[in-house]
Design a protein around this motif. Structure first.
Motif, PDB file in Angstrom:
ATOM      1  N   PRO A 148      17.168  47.910  59.456  1.00  0.00           N
ATOM      2  CA  PRO A 148      16.759  48.864  58.593  1.00  0.00           C
ATOM      3  C   PRO A 148      15.281  48.789  58.113  1.00  0.00           C
ATOM      4  N   PHE A 149      14.384  49.975  58.172  1.00  0.00           N
ATOM      5  CA  PHE A 149      13.053  49.703  57.628  1.00  0.00           C
ATOM      6  C   PHE A 149      12.580  51.050  56.962  1.00  0.00           C
ATOM      7  N   ILE A 150      11.378  51.085  56.506  1.00  0.00           N
ATOM      8  CA  ILE A 150      10.999  52.090  55.845  1.00  0.00           C
ATOM      9  C   ILE A 150       9.946  52.741  56.698  1.00  0.00           C
ATOM     10  N   LEU A 151      10.071  53.833  57.158  1.00  0.00           N
ATOM     11  CA  LEU A 151       9.086  54.357  58.187  1.00  0.00           C
ATOM     12  C   LEU A 151       7.897  55.088  57.202  1.00  0.00           C
ATOM     13  N   VAL A 152       6.700  54.461  57.825  1.00  0.00           N
ATOM     14  CA  VAL A 152       5.334  54.813  57.115  1.00  0.00           C
ATOM     15  C   VAL A 152       4.714  55.494  58.194  1.00  0.00           C
ATOM     16  N   THR A 153       4.472  56.970  58.042  1.00  0.00           N
ATOM     17  CA  THR A 153       3.572  57.526  59.229  1.00  0.00           C
ATOM     18  C   THR A 153       2.522  58.632  58.657  1.00  0.00           C
ATOM     19  N   ASP A 154       1.799  59.234  59.475  1.00  0.00           N
ATOM     20  CA  ASP A 154       0.801  60.080  59.061  1.00  0.00           C
ATOM     21  C   ASP A 154       1.531  61.367  58.758  1.00  0.00           C
TER      22      ASP A 154
END
Ligand code: PEP
Ligand code: MG
Length: 513
Positions: A148-154
């Motif tokens: 599981p992860f936290i998505l960081v995107t533009d």
């Protein structure tokens, strides 16, 4: 590593923590198709647009997300859009500029139509990025980690939003975007915490620990132990206690527990969290990332949306609080001095911006006349400032006018007594007051919630509350420290009228008081 706090617009509710998975897709793809020699013509662009439209048709989804996919495919198939791309290419722009230019131009047209269409304009940016990705041959999307992860995107395209696996994605942070875009609607429907337009998101590195609070729109990068504990106690109150917390009448307190919000979209969550009103409505999101200030009409719509949801409960709106660390093209600098380019100081140098905001608030009240609207100014330094702001606000038609206490200079007994002659209430912003009083840096995470309990700060707070009592005018606290139970108990003893915090922290706080 020191904690960093990033702020954006929260979408939905909830708190999540986990490692960052950073994916700045459009920028990478843009570099790819802008490489020298990458000659991409009209036919390839048309094909890419069609591919993306087909992809939208084929996403397996239902409900809100399905409607979104259909609406976006329609936009993409609009022949006018392709005509604009053609014009840009014929003017000699390369493919990436032609696509971005056309999608932006189309977005502006939608914005001009207002209402529903304006809210859709943000989606055009994502679609443009998606077409660019398609042209760069990156249509496969990123390889997400197994854990599981936290998505960081533009910017998250609605297609990517619909495809995210809620079992693996804990939360989403985007550097661009708005809370009303299609992607945000999809993520909210999936009940994932999201923060959009997070200023500074590109500083987040792969694998860093993050804590995301969608209610307040805050992202804590490498959160401190204090911070984690604060959220853990708020997030896990025992069920029966939570029930009690959500029904304030069953546990009467001597203070009002209010919510800090950054957009009207968060109102519902705040009410579900037992908020008795709004203690701080930050209005920066209306202004960020724009070339022109929001129009009178746009602002009225947002304020009416907010006021209606709170019925006749108190709603304190703060006028624009920007500093020149985050300059906006339409604002003049205020001048020299320690606090010169913050809060009210900036607004007094841009009176037209202040006046439009205040008139929009007054207009919203005429449309939602049941509302209990209070309006306050940030970073007020002197009694002259307070008088100037009160003059602006009352001329615009605002009935309840207040100021924030965020710098030690205004908190001195003589100054605050003078300030109280001009305003109806005070709100103590402990975030700024604490770091300015102690000479610590708020940006670098040097200030902890416990610092507000240091005697230098508490004595100022106590003097301000006393002055409010003497003048018979309410004093609230809306900095983060209000959510710290130990500080909150002290503030209640001192006689504060209200405490205001992120909605997600309210149930836990109510239990501790
Ligand atoms: C504060 O300074 O305490 C406050 C509430 O304002 P902001 O956090 O928006 O600066
Ligand atoms: Mg402040």
């Amino acid at each position: 590593m020191a904690e960093r706090v990033l702020v954006g617009a929260g979408v939905g509710s909830g708190v999540a923590s986990g490692p960052a998975f950073v994916h700045f897709q459009a920028i990478e793809a843009l570099a790819e198709i802008s490489k020298p020699g990458a000659r991409i013509g009209l036919i390839a662009i048309k094909k890419a647009i069609d591919e993306v439209a087909n992809e939208l048709d084929s996403v397996q989804t239902a409900g809100a997300a399905l409607e979104v996919m259909q609406a976006l495919a329609m936009i993409l198939r609009d022949p006018q859009l392709f005509e604009v791309v053609k014009t840009h290419l014929s003017e000699g722009h390369d493919a990436s500029r032609a696509i971005r230019g056309a999608f932006n131009q189309f977005a502006r047209q939608l914005e001009a139509l207002g209402g529903y269409f304006a809210a859709r304009a943000a989606d055009l940016g994502y679609l443009g990025n998606r077409v660019i990705e398609e042209l760069s041959g990156r249509q496969g999307g990123p390889e997400f980690p197994a854990e599981p992860f936290i998505l960081v995107t533009d910017a998250l395209s609605p297609i990517d939003a619909a495809k995210l696996d809620p079992a693996r994605v804990l939360a989403v942070i985007t550097a661009e975007g708005t809370p009303t875009s299609h992607s945000s609607i999809i993520i909210r429907a999936a009940r994932l915490p999201m923060v959009v337009g997070a200023v500074g998101a590109p500083v987040i590195r792969q694998g860093q620990n993050l804590l995301v609070d969608a209610s307040s729109g805050q992202v804590f990068v490498e959160p401190t132990i204090d911070r984690r504990a604060q959220y853990a106690s708020a997030a896990n109150p025992p069920t029966e206690a939570l029930e009690l917390a959500l029904h304030p009448s069953e546990k009467p307190l001597s203070v009002k527990l209010l919510a800090n919000l950054g957009s009207s979209i968060e109102a519902k969550v705040a009410l579900q969290s037992g908020a008795e009103g709004v203690g701080l409505f930050r209005t920066e999101l209306l202004y960020l990332g724009r070339d022109q200030p929001p129009t009178f009409g746009e602002q009225v719509a947002e304020y009416v949306e907010l006021l209606r949801q709170f019925g006749s409960s108190r709603v304190i709106v703060r006028v624009l609080d920007l500093d020149f660390d985050k300059p906006l093209p339409f604002l003049q600098q205020a001048g020299e001095g320690r606090y010169a380019n913050r809060g009210l100081q900036v607004l007094l140098a841009n009176p037209q911006v202040l006046d439009t905001q205040l008139r929009a608030l007054a207009e919203a009240l005429t449309i939602a006349p049941m509302a209990d609207l209070w309006v306050m100014a940030p970073m007020v330094l002197t009694a002259q400032d307070a008088a100037a702001f009160a003059g602006f606000a009352r001329r615009a038609g605002i009935k309840k006018v207040g100021v924030m206490v965020e710098v030690p200079e205004i908190a001195s007994p003589e100054v605050i007594a003078e300030v109280l002659k001009h305003v109806d209430f005070l709100s103590i912003g402990t975030n700024d007051l604490t770091h300015y009083t102690l000479g610590l840096s708020r940006q670098n995470g040097n200030v902890t919630l416990a610092d507000t309990r240091r005697p230098e700060v508490l004595s100022l707070i106590s003097a301000v509350i006393e002055a409010g009592k003497a003048a018979g005018k309410p004093v609230g606290v809306c900095g983060e420290a209000a959510s710290d139970p130990e500080t909150a108990r002290l503030l209640i003893e001192m006689g504060v009228d209200s405490l205001s915090a992120s909605p997600s922290l309210l149930p836990g706080l109510r239990l501790e008081l």
